[in-house]
Design a protein around this motif. Sequence first.
Motif, short mmCIF file in Angstrom:
data_model
loop_
_atom_site.label_atom_id
_atom_site.label_comp_id
_atom_site.label_asym_id
_atom_site.label_seq_id
_atom_site.Cartn_x
_atom_site.Cartn_y
_atom_site.Cartn_z
N ALA A 54 0.80 -1.22 0.00
CA ALA A 54 0.00 0.00 0.00
C ALA A 54 0.84 1.28 0.00
N PRO A 55 1.94 1.36 0.77
CA PRO A 55 2.69 2.63 0.80
C PRO A 55 3.29 3.02 -0.55
N LEU A 56 3.38 2.09 -1.51
CA LEU A 56 3.97 2.40 -2.82
C LEU A 56 2.93 2.90 -3.82
N GLU A 114 -7.77 -9.26 -4.08
CA GLU A 114 -8.71 -8.15 -3.84
C GLU A 114 -8.03 -7.06 -3.02
N TRP A 115 -7.36 -7.45 -1.95
CA TRP A 115 -6.69 -6.48 -1.10
C TRP A 115 -5.56 -5.77 -1.83
N MET A 116 -4.82 -6.50 -2.64
CA MET A 116 -3.74 -5.86 -3.38
C MET A 116 -4.28 -4.84 -4.37
N LEU A 124 -0.19 -4.89 -8.57
CA LEU A 124 -0.84 -6.18 -8.79
C LEU A 124 -0.77 -6.63 -10.24
N MET A 125 -0.70 -5.69 -11.18
CA MET A 125 -0.79 -6.04 -12.58
C MET A 125 0.31 -7.01 -13.02
N ALA A 294 -13.05 -8.83 -11.28
CA ALA A 294 -14.19 -8.53 -10.42
C ALA A 294 -13.71 -8.10 -9.04
N LEU A 295 -12.72 -8.80 -8.52
CA LEU A 295 -12.17 -8.47 -7.21
C LEU A 295 -11.46 -7.12 -7.22
N GLN A 296 -10.92 -6.73 -8.36
CA GLN A 296 -10.31 -5.41 -8.47
C GLN A 296 -11.36 -4.32 -8.26
N GLY A 297 -12.55 -4.52 -8.84
CA GLY A 297 -13.62 -3.55 -8.62
C GLY A 297 -14.00 -3.44 -7.16
#
Length: 569
Positions: A54-56, A114-116, A124-125, A294-297
């Motif tokens: 998250a910090p990045l 999902e969290w990423m 995440l990509m 879907a989880l990205q949304g």
Amino acid sequence: MDYRPRPDDTLFLLRDVLGAGAQLRRLPPFGEVDDALLAQVLEEAGRFVAEVIAPLNRPGDEAGCRWEAGAVATPPGFAAAYRAFREAGWPALSADPEHGGQGLPAVLEAVLYEWMAGANHAFLMAPGLLHGAYDCLRHHGSAELQARYLGRLASGEWLPTMALTEPQAGSDLGLVRTRAVPQADGSLRVDGGKIFISAGEHDLTENIVHLVLCRLPDAAPGPKGLSLALVPKVLPDGRRNAVACERVEQKMGLHGSPTCAMRFDGATGWLVGEPHRGLAAMFVMMNAARMQVALQGIGHLDAAWQQADAYAAERRQMRAPGASGGAPSAIAEHPAIARILDTQRGWVDGARLLAYRTGVLLDVARHAGDAQARDRAQRWCALVTPVLKAACTQQGFDGASACLQVFGGHGYIREWGVEQHLRDVRVAMLYEGTNEIQAIDLLVRKILPDRGAGFSAVLLELRDELDAAREADADAQRRLAQLRYLATSVAAAAPARAALPYEVADDFLRTAMLALTAWAWARIEAVAGGDPRWTRPAATWRRHALPEFDMRLAMVKRACQEAAGAPPG
């Protein structure tokens, strides 16, 4: 404000609402998976995502990727974070132990991704396609390719790409022109260009494994003539393959992820699966990717909600209706803002339950000893995946916009960070099959061929899980029944007008998502025991989002009546 996963909420949905631990323990690979293990993995995953990934997010968005002479540098910190990600074993979470994986349930990987996405979608990509590529190669690769690449993909030592799109071939893959010519040594010579290739070139791993849709010399025209080739950046003998990144696209969002235009100039590759059966092999990877999208949304909407909720608790403007005293109230106390926050919270957790159920049933479809259980699980996954991909990404974008509204003018300023979610999540409505294609896939390809019988069976199973004595359950049952009837109505009217299913597909999918989410909230509330953490967003979502069901239902019914020649009414 960096995104912070909430393992306790996720554990409640998995353990208490879905009974995931008990379902998974009945499957041969997961006999030792209990609630304590689920809790431990979720806690560690949440900590890693919050502290490392998250910090990045914002620095990566601001720095972007650098392309120079074919080489791509990811934003500062990404390479070190990926090394930590790999060393912690996260890429191998659900891979088979025989390939160096941990052999854990797919639903845990779904939660991690999902969290990423909520924490740092651009990061995440690169690893996001690992499991899909691993499954594709495991099911369709030769023994030699598996020996050379499976373990390295499972561990994340090497990262894959999915090279489908060409300038003239986007959604219509039948227009792909990339050529592959068999060589005397059994390899292929691959020539052509691909665009929109996520992480096509980067500095995270030494090798990149490209899975490339292409045509053999004897290929028939159209999609049935496509084959799939594995084309590595670095050949087995250590030489650099004839694969080049021509440019990195300048995009609306995901600035920290290199979206590449790739060129294959006589590159060496190897066939994956049978000749001219490339789409069958590739769909293993694409289906995994659609569930992840879907989880990205969901992840983006949760992240935008977290930011808006925190801001609304601190920002004071005017006095809320009914508030005592003369001091300005926190805007979270104003009905207009509370409505936004609770409605979006309702979308997040309702969609989560559907996605987590799908993650559990993916493992049931793969591992259950009972053939009927496998078939039921596979039917759910096939029908619900396009609904989740389209509806969750649409709501991710619309909901992020609603959360930006909470900030007022500050939301439009980069300093607050919420606008990045709006930019980053928008692409999820486009890639891995546009949302319009998902709707057509659901209605035209999966529901109409059997006139809705399989879809009806899924909805009846959901009905049977509810208690008609509870008001929320009875309402959810009614909507499931209306959705069943709607599917048969479209099937009956379609022969009279060929274009009808294509015209109503988007409205039908949205109707389905609303009915499924109403079911999800009925299940959640039955377990929540009056806890306002769950009951308040449930009530607000029903009041302000669920009425759309009746509107969409009426639109599709009217179209069916007009197609059949009956007077609308």
